[in-house]
Design a protein around this motif. Structure first.
Motif, PDB file in Angstrom:
ATOM      1  N   GLY A   1       0.786  -1.220   0.000  1.00 41.43           N
ATOM      2  CA  GLY A   1       0.000   0.000   0.000  1.00 41.43           C
ATOM      3  C   GLY A   1       0.813   1.263   0.000  1.00 41.43           C
ATOM      4  N   LEU A   2       0.287   2.290   0.673  1.00 42.98           N
ATOM      5  CA  LEU A   2       0.841   3.633   0.601  1.00 42.98           C
ATOM      6  C   LEU A   2       1.266   4.105   1.989  1.00 42.98           C
ATOM      7  N   ALA A   3       2.291   4.950   2.013  1.00 43.42           N
ATOM      8  CA  ALA A   3       2.717   5.605   3.241  1.00 43.42           C
ATOM      9  C   ALA A   3       3.052   7.050   2.922  1.00 43.42           C
ATOM     10  N   ASP A   4       2.696   7.936   3.838  1.00 44.54           N
ATOM     11  CA  ASP A   4       3.013   9.353   3.688  1.00 44.54           C
ATOM     12  C   ASP A   4       3.262   9.892   5.088  1.00 44.54           C
ATOM     13  N   GLY A   5       4.509  10.189   5.391  1.00 41.01           N
ATOM     14  CA  GLY A   5       4.834  10.558   6.755  1.00 41.01           C
ATOM     15  C   GLY A   5       4.578   9.383   7.677  1.00 41.01           C
ATOM     16  N   TYR A   6       3.897   9.644   8.780  1.00 46.80           N
ATOM     17  CA  TYR A   6       3.574   8.575   9.732  1.00 46.80           C
ATOM     18  C   TYR A   6       2.384   7.726   9.296  1.00 46.80           C
ATOM     19  N   ASP A   7       1.670   8.165   8.274  1.00 47.57           N
ATOM     20  CA  ASP A   7       0.376   7.569   7.972  1.00 47.57           C
ATOM     21  C   ASP A   7       0.454   6.554   6.852  1.00 47.57           C
ATOM     22  N   HIS A   8      -0.226   5.414   7.068  1.00 51.39           N
ATOM     23  CA  HIS A   8      -0.153   4.272   6.167  1.00 51.39           C
ATOM     24  C   HIS A   8      -1.556   3.798   5.802  1.00 51.39           C
ATOM     25  N   LEU A   9      -1.705   3.370   4.543  1.00 49.91           N
ATOM     26  CA  LEU A   9      -2.919   2.714   4.089  1.00 49.91           C
ATOM     27  C   LEU A   9      -2.470   1.450   3.359  1.00 49.91           C
ATOM     28  N   LEU A  10      -2.690   0.295   3.991  1.00 50.74           N
ATOM     29  CA  LEU A  10      -2.186  -0.981   3.513  1.00 50.74           C
ATOM     30  C   LEU A  10      -3.354  -1.929   3.288  1.00 50.74           C
ATOM     31  N   ALA A  11      -3.180  -2.888   2.377  1.00 46.82           N
ATOM     32  CA  ALA A  11      -4.265  -3.829   2.098  1.00 46.82           C
ATOM     33  C   ALA A  11      -3.713  -5.204   1.779  1.00 46.82           C
ATOM     34  N   ALA A  12      -4.459  -6.218   2.158  1.00 54.06           N
ATOM     35  CA  ALA A  12      -4.148  -7.618   1.852  1.00 54.06           C
ATOM     36  C   ALA A  12      -5.340  -8.238   1.137  1.00 54.06           C
ATOM     37  N   ASN A  13      -5.072  -9.319   0.395  1.00 59.57           N
ATOM     38  CA  ASN A  13      -6.071 -10.014  -0.413  1.00 59.57           C
ATOM     39  C   ASN A  13      -6.620  -9.104  -1.507  1.00 59.57           C
ATOM     40  N   THR A  14      -5.712  -8.366  -2.123  1.00 59.44           N
ATOM     41  CA  THR A  14      -6.041  -7.494  -3.248  1.00 59.44           C
ATOM     42  C   THR A  14      -5.784  -8.229  -4.562  1.00 59.44           C
ATOM     43  N   VAL A  15      -6.126  -7.579  -5.681  1.00 57.33           N
ATOM     44  CA  VAL A  15      -5.871  -8.167  -6.997  1.00 57.33           C
ATOM     45  C   VAL A  15      -5.250  -7.115  -7.899  1.00 57.33           C
ATOM     46  N   GLY A  16      -4.577  -7.589  -8.938  1.00 52.95           N
ATOM     47  CA  GLY A  16      -3.996  -6.689  -9.919  1.00 52.95           C
ATOM     48  C   GLY A  16      -2.552  -6.357  -9.625  1.00 52.95           C
ATOM     49  N   ALA A  17      -1.865  -5.823 -10.635  1.00 50.06           N
ATOM     50  CA  ALA A  17      -0.446  -5.513 -10.510  1.00 50.06           C
ATOM     51  C   ALA A  17      -0.185  -4.314  -9.618  1.00 50.06           C
ATOM     52  N   ASN A  18      -1.133  -3.398  -9.551  1.00 51.09           N
ATOM     53  CA  ASN A  18      -0.980  -2.184  -8.748  1.00 51.09           C
ATOM     54  C   ASN A  18      -2.295  -1.945  -8.005  1.00 51.09           C
ATOM     55  N   PRO A  19      -2.553  -2.734  -6.974  1.00 52.15           N
ATOM     56  CA  PRO A  19      -3.900  -2.749  -6.391  1.00 52.15           C
ATOM     57  C   PRO A  19      -4.227  -1.582  -5.476  1.00 52.15           C
ATOM     58  N   VAL A  20      -3.214  -0.893  -4.929  1.00 51.91           N
ATOM     59  CA  VAL A  20      -3.457   0.225  -4.020  1.00 51.91           C
ATOM     60  C   VAL A  20      -2.875   1.476  -4.670  1.00 51.91           C
TER      61      VAL A  20
END
Length: 250
Positions: free
Chosen positions: A197-216
């Protein structure tokens, strides 16, 4: 292939009027907020409650008193006065339910009988809020988390990453998301290894059980997102608490 739009933000000191504008303009399906820091004060929640077509769940206090196996209380760290909140889009999200992860009943850990030792091992730290919901009929989970302060951070991340609640959700195969202020700029390679997923500074948005080459994907990079909409998201930025917006494919 379903897509869901998710936003995570540590809201301490921020404008929920700006947040409401961003959520509505970009059709955010699920927004998770940390450190609302007001225990339900109407001035904070009014702009969110006024959003047509959205539901606010919370506030959920970020920490509570737990007990050792012998019934001794171990009390939360001073973050007890801070809160989580969740904002969901009624057209796409339903069956929302939320509760703090309870490490004392999780089964992954042996909780010391000594309240002092339990505190020293991190069991007084802020746990994540586990939120279950459906997105267009699909079962999903998002963990809304405000990590311990930096000197406690490694233990807090270890507890969350190692808990059975998270492991069982990932093994279950449905979309699992973590939206968090990690109080940490980078995670070690062995932490949350099933997630991307993504991180910006202290903040993170992560995901599991996604699909595709660039899922987040950062919402601001998507075709069709306008400069005005990007401006709404950027208005939420105040270091070190960034707002992280994503489209997640699953």
């Amino acid at each position: 292939m379903p897509n869901i739009r998710v936003l995570t933000w540590n809201a301490y000191g921020g404008s929920t009027a700006n947040l409401a504008t961003a959520i509505n303009s970009l059709n955010i399906d699920v927004t998770v907020l940390q450190e609302t820091h007001n225990n339900g004060a109407s001035a904070f929640y009014n702009p969110l409650n006024a959003l047509g077509g959205y539901t606010v769940s919370g506030p959920f206090i970020e920490n509570v008193t737990r007990q050792t196996p012998t019934g001794n209380n171990f009390h939360p760290d001073p973050s007890v006065r801070r809160s989580y909140a969740v904002v969901t889009r009624n057209a796409t999200v339903g069956a929302v339910a939320a509760a703090l992860v309870d490490y004392t009943t999780d089964g992954a850990y042996v909780i010391p009988n000594s309240a002092f030792n339990a505190g020293m091992q991190g069991f007084t730290y802020r746990p994540p809020l586990r939120v279950t919901f459906t997105h267009n009929g699909n079962a999903c989970v998002i963990y809304n988390w405000h990590a311990p302060l930096i000197h406690q951070n490694a233990r807090g991340i270890q507890l969350f990453d190692g808990c059975n609640a998270l492991a069982n959700d990932v093994a279950g195969g449905n979309l699992v998301i973590i939206g968090a202020d990690m109080n940490n700029n980078a995670l070690s390679a062995n932490r949350f290894a099933a997630f991307d997923g993504l991180a910006d500074g202290y903040d993170h948005l992560l995901a599991a059980n996604t699909v595709g080459a660039n899922p987040v994907v950062d919402l601001r990079t998507l075709a069709g997102v306008t400069a005005v909409q990007i401006g709404y998201l950027n208005a939420l930025y105040a270091a070190p608490h960034w707002a992280v917006p994503a489209r997640i494919s699953y």
